[in-house]
Design a protein around this motif. Structure first.
Motif, PDB file in Angstrom:
ATOM      1  N   LEU A  62       0.690  -1.307   0.027  1.00 50.22           N
ATOM      2  CA  LEU A  62       0.141  -0.094   0.015  1.00 50.22           C
ATOM      3  C   LEU A  62       0.747   1.360   0.001  1.00 50.22           C
ATOM      4  CD1 LEU A  62      -2.877  -0.884   2.585  1.00 50.22           C
ATOM      5  CD2 LEU A  62      -3.163  -0.526   0.113  1.00 50.22           C
ATOM      6  N   THR A  63       2.058   1.217   0.844  1.00 46.98           N
ATOM      7  CA  THR A  63       2.769   2.351   1.028  1.00 46.98           C
ATOM      8  C   THR A  63       3.758   2.577  -0.654  1.00 46.98           C
ATOM      9  OG1 THR A  63       3.202   2.074   3.284  1.00 46.98           O
ATOM     10  CG2 THR A  63       4.828   3.315   2.151  1.00 46.98           C
ATOM     11  N   LEU A  64       3.845   1.483  -1.112  1.00 39.94           N
ATOM     12  CA  LEU A  64       4.780   1.891  -2.235  1.00 39.94           C
ATOM     13  C   LEU A  64       3.745   2.254  -3.490  1.00 39.94           C
ATOM     14  CD1 LEU A  64       7.086  -1.358  -2.355  1.00 39.94           C
ATOM     15  CD2 LEU A  64       7.392   0.965  -1.988  1.00 39.94           C
ATOM     16  N   HIS A  70       1.775   9.330  -6.014  1.00 42.33           N
ATOM     17  CA  HIS A  70       2.212  10.672  -5.631  1.00 42.33           C
ATOM     18  C   HIS A  70       3.590  11.112  -6.074  1.00 42.33           C
ATOM     19  CE1 HIS A  70      -1.501  11.706  -3.472  1.00 42.33           C
ATOM     20  NE2 HIS A  70      -1.610  10.469  -3.299  1.00 42.33           N
ATOM     21  N   ARG A  71       4.203  10.252  -6.764  1.00 42.27           N
ATOM     22  CA  ARG A  71       5.861  10.456  -7.023  1.00 42.27           C
ATOM     23  C   ARG A  71       6.542  10.736  -5.728  1.00 42.27           C
ATOM     24  NH1 ARG A  71       3.196   8.480 -10.775  1.00 42.27           N
ATOM     25  NH2 ARG A  71       3.406   9.279 -12.932  1.00 42.27           N
ATOM     26  N   ILE A  72       6.493   9.972  -4.685  1.00 44.10           N
ATOM     27  CA  ILE A  72       7.184  10.389  -3.304  1.00 44.10           C
ATOM     28  C   ILE A  72       8.350   9.531  -3.268  1.00 44.10           C
ATOM     29  CG2 ILE A  72       6.939  10.386  -0.883  1.00 44.10           C
ATOM     30  CD1 ILE A  72       4.076  10.847  -1.378  1.00 44.10           C
ATOM     31  N   PRO A  73       9.528   9.773  -3.028  1.00 46.77           N
ATOM     32  CA  PRO A  73      10.678   8.958  -2.952  1.00 46.77           C
ATOM     33  C   PRO A  73      10.598   7.971  -1.753  1.00 46.77           C
ATOM     34  CG  PRO A  73      11.511  11.027  -3.379  1.00 46.77           C
ATOM     35  CD  PRO A  73       9.951  11.167  -2.996  1.00 46.77           C
ATOM     36  N   LEU A 430      10.230   4.811 -12.215  1.00 39.99           N
ATOM     37  CA  LEU A 430      10.333   6.294 -11.974  1.00 39.99           C
ATOM     38  C   LEU A 430      11.561   6.700 -11.125  1.00 39.99           C
ATOM     39  CD1 LEU A 430       6.555   7.116 -11.061  1.00 39.99           C
ATOM     40  CD2 LEU A 430       7.767   7.338 -13.249  1.00 39.99           C
ATOM     41  N   GLY A 431      12.352   5.711 -10.906  1.00 39.14           N
ATOM     42  CA  GLY A 431      13.663   5.986  -9.852  1.00 39.14           C
ATOM     43  C   GLY A 431      13.441   6.490  -8.489  1.00 39.14           C
ATOM     44  N   LEU A 432      12.148   6.043  -8.046  1.00 40.02           N
ATOM     45  CA  LEU A 432      11.881   6.513  -6.527  1.00 40.02           C
ATOM     46  C   LEU A 432      12.221   5.856  -5.399  1.00 40.02           C
ATOM     47  CD1 LEU A 432       8.064   7.008  -7.591  1.00 40.02           C
ATOM     48  CD2 LEU A 432       9.674   8.974  -7.108  1.00 40.02           C
TER      49      LEU A 432
END
Length: 442
Positions: A62-64, A70-73, A430-432
């Motif tokens: 769920l977190t990933l 949201h494009r969050i690292p 996306l390299g997150l």
């Protein structure tokens, strides 16, 4: 990062799974990078926007998925005992703390299957109760997690017999990808190399299967030598002695043993010391071999006291650096591999050039099956320029350096960079995942 995602995440996971207070974010955005004065200066102030405390794989997925949308690292952490800034969120975002995935799922004949947050010390205790034990583990044994060791470590106590993580010491892993719908991949064989010592840059490891060894009663011994070279040569001879079971062979030059205050009364002032773990029946064989190199038995901890008091392994590997730092906060360390066929020449060249600016201790290990003198030299730190001058000299005489003063995997000398990059593109388009730790173009 855009404001307003916090409430959505709390609704998704629950308010006890997301930490937003400053104290928690600062504390859980760090590891032991302060071992390096270079990293300590460069990583201060790198703090996550939030900490997710996952307790199961559903929450991981769920977190990933949320972070991808949201494009969050996302930077993963276990207990945070690594030394290279692996758990530091260079681009803020979320730190995903997996220490809550702490269930031992299965201990079978010759293996253990566990969630990534299981502490190595606890797992070894449970395995020994069942007649087995860990093959290898780091000096941070009591605190380090299985997933953290596999994702950020390499070798440790036991490597004299079993080698490093790449030598068959990871059997299988469950890994989540960083996509809108994360995939749970089961990884085995050579494919594991793209996830070992990769800091969660290529996928999030949630479950690990590792091999176990038969339980052995371990005798701990300190052998003293007047000559450091003889001490290291004894270590090599013991490494080759097939009739002696071994878990640790760690020769150290003086004054390194002077840093070990808890066992100081048992150590001989001015003498080099080899710290050993060998099987309970090996006492006479060890003493006889030590005598051939001018060594003498200085201290023994019987097998009945194993893990009931501070052990010799608590002063080896990178715990040697920790004890040195307690006495002299101006020191740091390197990670190096000496040449098995000319390590004595390399020792003489280094000591001739740098004297006590570089203090040497070794851990004899098996690397790909070959007996190898591995070393984490203690360096008297003055400037970054001088540190890299020392590194360049080591490399010029054929000593391989795995640079512990960088957070970039490509510069640290581990793994096949091209393969890691390909795997990252596949699993993290996306390299997150832990951005900034591997040179990568999406």
């Amino acid at each position: 990062m855009a404001i307003g995602w916090e409430k959505e995440m709390v609704d998704l996971l629950g308010d006890d799974r997301l930490l937003l207070d400053t104290e928690s974010r600062e504390r859980l955005s760090k590891d032991y990078y302060w071992y390096s004065p270079v990293l300590n200066g460069k990583l201060q102030g790198k703090i996550a926007d939030g900490i997710v405390l996952a307790t199961d794989e559903r929450e991981v997925a769920l977190t990933l998925s949320f972070a991808y949308r949201h494009r969050i690292p996302v930077t993963v952490r276990g207990s945070g005992t690594g030394n290279y800034g692996q758990a530091v969120p260079l681009e803020q975002g979320l730190v995903l703390d997996l220490s809550g995935l702490d269930r031992i799922l299965e201990i079978g004949d010759g293996y253990a299957r566990v969630q990534c947050g299981v502490k190595l010390g606890l797992l070894d205790k449970k395995a020994r109760e069942l007649g087995q034990e860990l093959r290898i583990y780091p000096s941070t044994y009591a605190k380090a997690t299985v997933g953290g060791f596999v994702s950020g470590g390499s070798g440790g106590i036991g490597s004299i017999t079993w080698g490093n993580l790449w030598d068959g010491n990871v059997l299988e892993a469950a890994v989540y990808t960083m996509e809108e719908i994360p995939r749970r991949r089961i990884v085995r064989g050579a494919e594991l190399f793209d996830y070992i010592h990769n800091y969660g840059t290529t996928g999030i490891m949630t479950e690990v299967t590792i091999p176990l060894a038969p339980h052995t009663e371990w005798l701990q011994t300190v052998v003293h030598f007047d000559d450091f070279e003889a001490c290291v040569q004894f270590g090599e001879a013991l490494g080759h002695a097939e009739h002696v079971k071994k878990r640790l062979i760690s020769p150290m030059e003086w004054p390194i043993p002077a840093y070990f205050k808890p066992i100081g009364k048992a150590l001989e002032s001015g003498a080099a010391a080899a710290l050993l773990e060998t099987d309970e029946a090996s006492g006479d064989a060890v003493a006889e071999l030590a005598g051939q190199f001018g060594g003498r038995i200085g201290h023994r901890i019987p097998a009945a006291q194993y893990r009931k008091t501070i052990g010799l392994s608590d002063f080896t590997w990178n715990h040697t650096t920790l004890w040195a730092l307690k006495s002299d906060p101006t020191v740091t360390y390197l990670q190096s591999g000496f040449a098995p066929d000319r390590y004595l020449e390399q020792i003489r060249q280094i000591k001739g050039r740098f004297g006590d600016e570089v203090l040497l201790h070794f851990e004899w290990i098996r690397n790909g099956g070959k007996l190898t003198p591995s070393s984490l030299p203690i360096i008297k730190y003055t400037t970054e320029e001088r540190l890299y001058e020392i590194i360049r000299y080591f490399e010029s005489i054929g000593v391989k350096i795995f640079d512990p003063h960088t957070w970039v995997l490509d510069n640290g000398g581990r793994g096949e960079v091209g393969s890691m990059q390909r795997r990252k593109r596949e699993n993290d388009p996306l390299g997150l995942l832990n951005p900034g730790k591997i040179i990568y173009e999406p």
